[in-house]
Enzyme design. Structure first.
Site, mmCIF file in Angstrom:
data_model
loop_
_atom_site.group_PDB
_atom_site.id
_atom_site.type_symbol
_atom_site.label_atom_id
_atom_site.label_comp_id
_atom_site.label_asym_id
_atom_site.label_seq_id
_atom_site.Cartn_x
_atom_site.Cartn_y
_atom_site.Cartn_z
ATOM 1 N N LYS A 15 28.942 -30.643 36.542
ATOM 2 C CA LYS A 15 28.860 -29.210 36.451
ATOM 3 C C LYS A 15 30.041 -28.523 37.305
ATOM 4 C CE LYS A 15 24.162 -29.277 35.119
ATOM 5 N NZ LYS A 15 23.793 -31.048 35.278
HETATM 6 C C1 LIG Z 1 23.143 -31.748 34.248
HETATM 7 C C2 LIG Z 1 23.332 -33.040 34.275
HETATM 8 C C3 LIG Z 1 23.139 -33.918 33.170
HETATM 9 C C4 LIG Z 1 22.723 -33.624 31.877
HETATM 10 O O1 LIG Z 1 23.797 -32.704 31.211
HETATM 11 P P1 LIG Z 1 23.699 -32.010 29.797
HETATM 12 O O2 LIG Z 1 24.837 -31.315 29.407
HETATM 13 O O3 LIG Z 1 22.554 -30.878 30.512
HETATM 14 O O4 LIG Z 1 23.070 -32.955 28.853
HETATM 15 C C5 LIG Z 1 23.563 -35.377 33.412
HETATM 16 N N1 LIG Z 1 23.649 -35.748 34.463
HETATM 17 C C6 LIG Z 1 23.839 -35.092 35.699
HETATM 18 C C7 LIG Z 1 24.148 -35.763 36.975
HETATM 19 C C8 LIG Z 1 23.568 -33.697 35.709
HETATM 20 O O5 LIG Z 1 23.719 -32.899 36.466
#
Ligand SMILES: *Cc1c(COP(=O)(O)O)cnc(C)c1O
Length: 428
Positions: free
Chosen positions: A107
């Site tokens: 993220k």
């Molecule tokens: C947010 C997140 C996900 C999910 O990702 P999406 O793009 O919402 O499918 C998977 N793994 C981790 C560690 C995350 O922080």
């Protein structure tokens, strides 16, 4: 380039407006009017491009009316100032490590890009922007770090007291500067309700220039497609690339589908989920049926009605048959996840986090002959240390970056869960 709402009831807007508004008024998601095909020559010579340079080629078509090239270049060099390496875990199975950014999860990429876009769009305003974020843990950290020291932007984070992990709390409360943490006597829903109310509050809006860093903001989504090109670049000799994406809200995998639509030669995708398996079930029969969300060990994927599903449809002109031509679902439960973490460590000495583990196992079970697999390792395992210790049945040393963070002093303002208290804080 204009961006329309997937619900088609709001008007199309510029990139700038889509970023600032975050959500169209009809509650759809912004989506680009065109998906540009990238130059063949670029795709053939990816090797010569650094990560930010790939970002330029991928994103400039979307942003060119709103961000000058020079500025976009600067934004990308700042946002993508860490590496995203591909490593071989075992024969034919690779990991794309997305956790080398400041908060050790993918993220960071979207949050850092969004922060700088908002900072740039606000340069010409004489009012600072205030970003309000309610977090249940992880997103807040990425957003806080993404916006830290971005001029003209203040961030106020609300988190539920006692309901985030110690590490997460440190990530939210130790930055200082333009980041303020509010520790709320209440749960995540209470935090979220207060943020929502603030956006509708005329007193607050007349004083503050509010914005959100919502996870479905177009400026968090688009840059996620960059690292699919990066993976392809590093695996350049691989044939028939299969990408397994641990998925919750489906931002990552749809960004990969966008990369494919722009011309990247990804053979197929696997949507890897935990027990919250709405999409894998949907991929079997076209029936999108939402069940109650259940808590799992891979809690960042505990989503049962993924926000990005409309983008998946839009990318395939609403054609289900087209989606399943190159997308398959995969699900395992918590016990299987622990077993996979253990066996992968035993055979490869690679430590998976509980999210990446599901992607890894998807490839173990679904990869076919002559295909090459890469799974997205979405977070560093140390963010889920107790699960890792449970799976591997051993105590783990805290990595240096975690112990450093734990020694920093927490600075947070405590508030109750009454909206008036929050409002007084904002206006004070
Ligand atoms: C947010 C997140 C996900 C999910 O990702 P999406 O793009 O919402 O499918 C998977 N793994 C981790 C560690 C995350 O922080």
């Amino acid at each position: 380039m204009k961006f329309y709402s997937t619900n088609k009831q709001s008007e199309a807007v510029s990139f700038r407006e889509a970023v600032i508004k975050s959500l169209p008024t009809d509650k759809g998601l912004y989506f680009p009017e065109e998906v540009p095909e990238l130059d063949y020559l670029f795709l053939e010579t990816l090797d010569y491009y650094s990560l930010p340079e790939i970002g330029m080629e991928v994103l400039r078509q979307f942003t060119k009316e709103d961000i000058p090239e020079q500025k976009l270049n600067e934004i990308l060099h700042e946002a993508l100032d860490f590496e995203i390496p591909v490593k071989e875990v075992e024969k034919n199975i690779h990991t794309l490590e997305l956790f080398h950014g400041p908060t050790y999860a993918f993220k960071d990429v979207g949050a850092r890009f969004l922060a700088r876009c908002l900072g740039y769009f606000n340069e010409t305003e004489n009012k600072e922007v205030t970003i309000l974020v309610a977090t249940s843990g992880d997103t807040g950290g990425a957003v806080a770090s993404g916006f830290h020291n971005v001029p003209g932007v203040n961030v106020v984070i609300l988190y539920p007291s006692g309901k985030v992990s110690d590490l997460q709390e440190k990530q939210l409360t130790t930055l200082g500067g333009n980041i303020t943490a509010l520790e709320v006597e209440g749960d995540f829903d209470a935090c979220q309700a207060m943020v929502k109310q603030a956006f509708l509050d005329a007193d607050i809006n007349s004083k503050l220039n509010l914005s959100s860093a919502n996870s479905i903001n177009i400026a968090r989504w688009l840059p996620q497609s960059i690292y699919f090109f990066e993976a392809y670049k590093q695996l350049k000799d691989a044939k028939k690339l299969v990408v397994a994406v641990p998925s919750g809200n489906y931002g990552n995998i749809t960004a990969g589908m966008l990369a494919k639509k722009m011309g990247l030669d990804i053979h197929r995708f696997i949507a890897a989920s935990n027990a919250n398996d709405t999409v894998p079930r949907y991929l079997k029969d076209g029936n999108y049926e939402v069940k109650p969300t259940v808590p799992t060990l891979s809690n960042a994927m505990d989503v049962s009605d993924p926000s990005n599903h409309p983008r998946m449809l839009e990318l395939h002109e609403q054609n289900f048959k087209d989606i399943i031509k190159h997308t398959q679902g995969f699900t395992i439960n918590d016990q299987q996840t622990l077993d996979v973490m253990k066996s992968c460590y035993a055979s490869n000495q690679y430590i998976l986090d509980p999210h990446g583990a599901i992607g890894y196992q998807a490839l173990k079970e679904k990869l076919e002959k002559k295909e090459t697999g890469v799974f997205l390792e979405t977070a560093h395992y140390s963010k889920f240390l107790s699960t890792v210790e449970q799976a591997l049945d051993q105590k783990m040393d805290l990595p240096d970056f975690v112990s450093d963070l734990m020694t920093k002093e927490k600075v947070a303002t405590k508030i109750g869960n009454s909206y008036d208290e929050f409002k007084a804080f904002l206006l004070g």
